[in-house]
Design a protein around this motif. Structure first.
Motif, PDB file in Angstrom:
ATOM      1  N   ARG A   1      -7.898  15.305  19.515  1.00 34.20           N
ATOM      2  CA  ARG A   1      -6.690  15.296  18.676  1.00 34.20           C
ATOM      3  C   ARG A   1      -6.893  16.019  17.343  1.00 34.20           C
ATOM      4  O   ARG A   1      -5.982  16.099  16.545  1.00 34.20           O
ATOM      5  N   ARG A   2      -8.109  16.483  17.108  1.00 33.51           N
ATOM      6  CA  ARG A   2      -8.483  17.142  15.843  1.00 33.51           C
ATOM      7  C   ARG A   2      -8.085  16.269  14.650  1.00 33.51           C
ATOM      8  O   ARG A   2      -7.388  16.691  13.739  1.00 33.51           O
ATOM      9  N   ARG A   3      -8.603  15.039  14.664  1.00 29.95           N
ATOM     10  CA  ARG A   3      -8.282  14.069  13.614  1.00 29.95           C
ATOM     11  C   ARG A   3      -9.574  13.499  13.050  1.00 29.95           C
ATOM     12  O   ARG A   3     -10.488  13.148  13.789  1.00 29.95           O
ATOM     13  N   LEU A   4      -9.616  13.405  11.721  1.00 35.92           N
ATOM     14  CA  LEU A   4     -10.760  12.849  11.007  1.00 35.92           C
ATOM     15  C   LEU A   4     -10.236  11.804  10.033  1.00 35.92           C
ATOM     16  O   LEU A   4      -9.248  12.056   9.323  1.00 35.92           O
ATOM     17  N   ALA A   5     -10.871  10.629   9.996  1.00 35.89           N
ATOM     18  CA  ALA A   5     -10.442   9.561   9.093  1.00 35.89           C
ATOM     19  C   ALA A   5     -11.633   9.053   8.295  1.00 35.89           C
ATOM     20  O   ALA A   5     -12.762   9.021   8.788  1.00 35.89           O
ATOM     21  N   TYR A   6     -11.349   8.645   7.055  1.00 37.74           N
ATOM     22  CA  TYR A   6     -12.389   8.103   6.184  1.00 37.74           C
ATOM     23  C   TYR A   6     -11.776   7.097   5.226  1.00 37.74           C
ATOM     24  O   TYR A   6     -10.547   7.018   5.080  1.00 37.74           O
ATOM     25  N   ALA A   7     -12.629   6.334   4.562  1.00 36.13           N
ATOM     26  CA  ALA A   7     -12.186   5.360   3.566  1.00 36.13           C
ATOM     27  C   ALA A   7     -13.089   5.466   2.354  1.00 36.13           C
ATOM     28  O   ALA A   7     -14.296   5.655   2.484  1.00 36.13           O
ATOM     29  N   VAL A   8     -12.506   5.332   1.183  1.00 37.03           N
ATOM     30  CA  VAL A   8     -13.280   5.294  -0.049  1.00 37.03           C
ATOM     31  C   VAL A   8     -13.883   3.899  -0.181  1.00 37.03           C
ATOM     32  O   VAL A   8     -13.205   2.897   0.052  1.00 37.03           O
ATOM     33  N   VAL A   9     -15.153   3.841  -0.507  1.00 39.82           N
ATOM     34  CA  VAL A   9     -15.861   2.575  -0.681  1.00 39.82           C
ATOM     35  C   VAL A   9     -15.824   2.245  -2.178  1.00 39.82           C
ATOM     36  O   VAL A   9     -16.620   2.752  -2.950  1.00 39.82           O
ATOM     37  N   ASP A  10     -14.845   1.446  -2.568  1.00 36.47           N
ATOM     38  CA  ASP A  10     -14.652   1.084  -3.972  1.00 36.47           C
ATOM     39  C   ASP A  10     -13.975  -0.281  -3.988  1.00 36.47           C
ATOM     40  O   ASP A  10     -12.896  -0.433  -3.404  1.00 36.47           O
ATOM     41  N   PRO A  11     -14.567  -1.273  -4.645  1.00 36.30           N
ATOM     42  CA  PRO A  11     -13.974  -2.617  -4.612  1.00 36.30           C
ATOM     43  C   PRO A  11     -12.648  -2.729  -5.363  1.00 36.30           C
ATOM     44  O   PRO A  11     -11.877  -3.640  -5.099  1.00 36.30           O
ATOM     45  N   GLU A  12     -12.356  -1.798  -6.269  1.00 35.97           N
ATOM     46  CA  GLU A  12     -11.145  -1.907  -7.068  1.00 35.97           C
ATOM     47  C   GLU A  12      -9.946  -1.173  -6.479  1.00 35.97           C
ATOM     48  O   GLU A  12      -8.806  -1.527  -6.745  1.00 35.97           O
ATOM     49  N   VAL A  13     -10.201  -0.134  -5.696  1.00 36.27           N
ATOM     50  CA  VAL A  13      -9.121   0.660  -5.117  1.00 36.27           C
ATOM     51  C   VAL A  13      -9.381   0.804  -3.622  1.00 36.27           C
ATOM     52  O   VAL A  13     -10.446   1.252  -3.218  1.00 36.27           O
ATOM     53  N   ARG A  14      -8.420   0.397  -2.810  1.00 30.86           N
ATOM     54  CA  ARG A  14      -8.520   0.629  -1.368  1.00 30.86           C
ATOM     55  C   ARG A  14      -7.848   1.965  -1.069  1.00 30.86           C
ATOM     56  O   ARG A  14      -6.719   2.204  -1.501  1.00 30.86           O
ATOM     57  N   HIS A  15      -8.538   2.809  -0.364  1.00 35.03           N
ATOM     58  CA  HIS A  15      -8.060   4.170  -0.112  1.00 35.03           C
ATOM     59  C   HIS A  15      -8.540   4.586   1.268  1.00 35.03           C
ATOM     60  O   HIS A  15      -9.733   4.637   1.521  1.00 35.03           O
TER      61      HIS A  15
ATOM     62  N   MET B   1       0.857  -1.174   0.000  1.00 36.68           N
ATOM     63  CA  MET B   1       0.000   0.000   0.000  1.00 36.68           C
ATOM     64  C   MET B   1       0.899   1.231   0.000  1.00 36.68           C
ATOM     65  O   MET B   1       1.790   1.351   0.828  1.00 36.68           O
ATOM     66  N   ALA B   2       0.666   2.140  -0.927  1.00 33.37           N
ATOM     67  CA  ALA B   2       1.444   3.376  -1.023  1.00 33.37           C
ATOM     68  C   ALA B   2       0.865   4.428  -0.086  1.00 33.37           C
ATOM     69  O   ALA B   2      -0.340   4.490   0.128  1.00 33.37           O
ATOM     70  N   THR B   3       1.745   5.253   0.470  1.00 36.02           N
ATOM     71  CA  THR B   3       1.328   6.332   1.360  1.00 36.02           C
ATOM     72  C   THR B   3       1.678   7.669   0.738  1.00 36.02           C
ATOM     73  O   THR B   3       2.783   7.860   0.242  1.00 36.02           O
TER      74      THR B   3
ATOM     75  N   VAL C   1      -2.319  18.089   8.401  1.00 35.25           N
ATOM     76  CA  VAL C   1      -1.593  16.929   7.882  1.00 35.25           C
ATOM     77  C   VAL C   1      -2.615  15.996   7.239  1.00 35.25           C
ATOM     78  O   VAL C   1      -3.594  15.602   7.875  1.00 35.25           O
ATOM     79  N   TRP C   2      -2.385  15.689   5.969  1.00 30.64           N
ATOM     80  CA  TRP C   2      -3.271  14.821   5.183  1.00 30.64           C
ATOM     81  C   TRP C   2      -2.468  13.594   4.789  1.00 30.64           C
ATOM     82  O   TRP C   2      -1.479  13.704   4.051  1.00 30.64           O
ATOM     83  N   ILE C   3      -2.855  12.431   5.283  1.00 36.91           N
ATOM     84  CA  ILE C   3      -2.164  11.184   4.967  1.00 36.91           C
ATOM     85  C   ILE C   3      -3.150  10.246   4.284  1.00 36.91           C
ATOM     86  O   ILE C   3      -4.242  10.005   4.796  1.00 36.91           O
ATOM     87  N   THR C   4      -2.748   9.740   3.136  1.00 36.47           N
ATOM     88  CA  THR C   4      -3.596   8.837   2.355  1.00 36.47           C
ATOM     89  C   THR C   4      -2.826   7.557   2.065  1.00 36.47           C
ATOM     90  O   THR C   4      -1.673   7.610   1.622  1.00 36.47           O
ATOM     91  N   ASP C   5      -3.448   6.427   2.313  1.00 40.46           N
ATOM     92  CA  ASP C   5      -2.909   5.119   1.948  1.00 40.46           C
ATOM     93  C   ASP C   5      -3.783   4.572   0.835  1.00 40.46           C
ATOM     94  O   ASP C   5      -5.013   4.589   0.937  1.00 40.46           O
ATOM     95  N   VAL C   6      -3.153   4.095  -0.234  1.00 41.63           N
ATOM     96  CA  VAL C   6      -3.915   3.631  -1.388  1.00 41.63           C
ATOM     97  C   VAL C   6      -3.309   2.339  -1.943  1.00 41.63           C
ATOM     98  O   VAL C   6      -2.092   2.172  -1.961  1.00 41.63           O
ATOM     99  N   ALA C   7      -4.175   1.431  -2.357  1.00 41.78           N
ATOM    100  CA  ALA C   7      -3.748   0.199  -3.015  1.00 41.78           C
ATOM    101  C   ALA C   7      -4.696  -0.053  -4.176  1.00 41.78           C
ATOM    102  O   ALA C   7      -5.886   0.237  -4.071  1.00 41.78           O
TER     103      ALA C   7
END
Length: 133
Positions: A67-81, A1-3, A98-104
């Motif tokens: 901590r002023r932190r919000l997290a979410y995930a994209v709902v897509d069967p082909e790309v995990r994000h 998974m790329a960050t 700070v924006w951190i994204t992990d994608v596969a």
């Protein structure tokens, strides 16, 4: 998974930046004008329409007001994000977001990085940024 990691310095104070980020149904108005053109909130999911016509469905995962932190995930069967935003006080005033994204798969990372960079520019314009970061 790329960050993909980005830090955004904005002039808005930390409370204003956090409030804009947490208004998850109005990011097209409060956080990223011109990058996001519509957001529809449905429970813990939102559908986001981007200026280029891309539409994604996201699931909101966590909100931590301390901590002023919000997290979410994209709902897509082909790309995990998965992504998170966190807001910190800026060193010289304003805020540091700070924006951190992990994608596969990893091959999707360049496409996501380009969109994220466009989003960073929109956040800087929306929240005001006289400094680079």
């Amino acid at each position: 998974m790329a960050t993909i990691h980005r830090e955004i310095l904005v002039d808005a104070d930390v409370d204003a930046s956090w409030a804009a980020l947490c208004d998850v149904g109005a990011i097209q108005e409060r956080l990223a004008r011109g990058f996001v053109i519509d957001t529809v909130l449905e429970g813990d999911h939102r559908t986001v329409t981007f200026a280029g016509g891309i539409v994604v469905r996201e699931r909101l995962i966590a909100r931590d007001d301390v901590r002023r932190r919000l997290a979410y995930a994209v709902v897509d069967p082909e790309v995990r994000h998965h992504a998170s935003f966190q807001v910190f006080p800026g060193d010289g005033g304003g805020s540091r977001i700070v924006w951190i994204t992990d994608v596969a798969p990893d091959s999707a990372a360049p496409r996501f990085a380009g969109m994220i960079d466009t989003g960073v520019a929109a956040i800087r314009r929306t929240l005001g940024a006289s400094r680079q970061g």
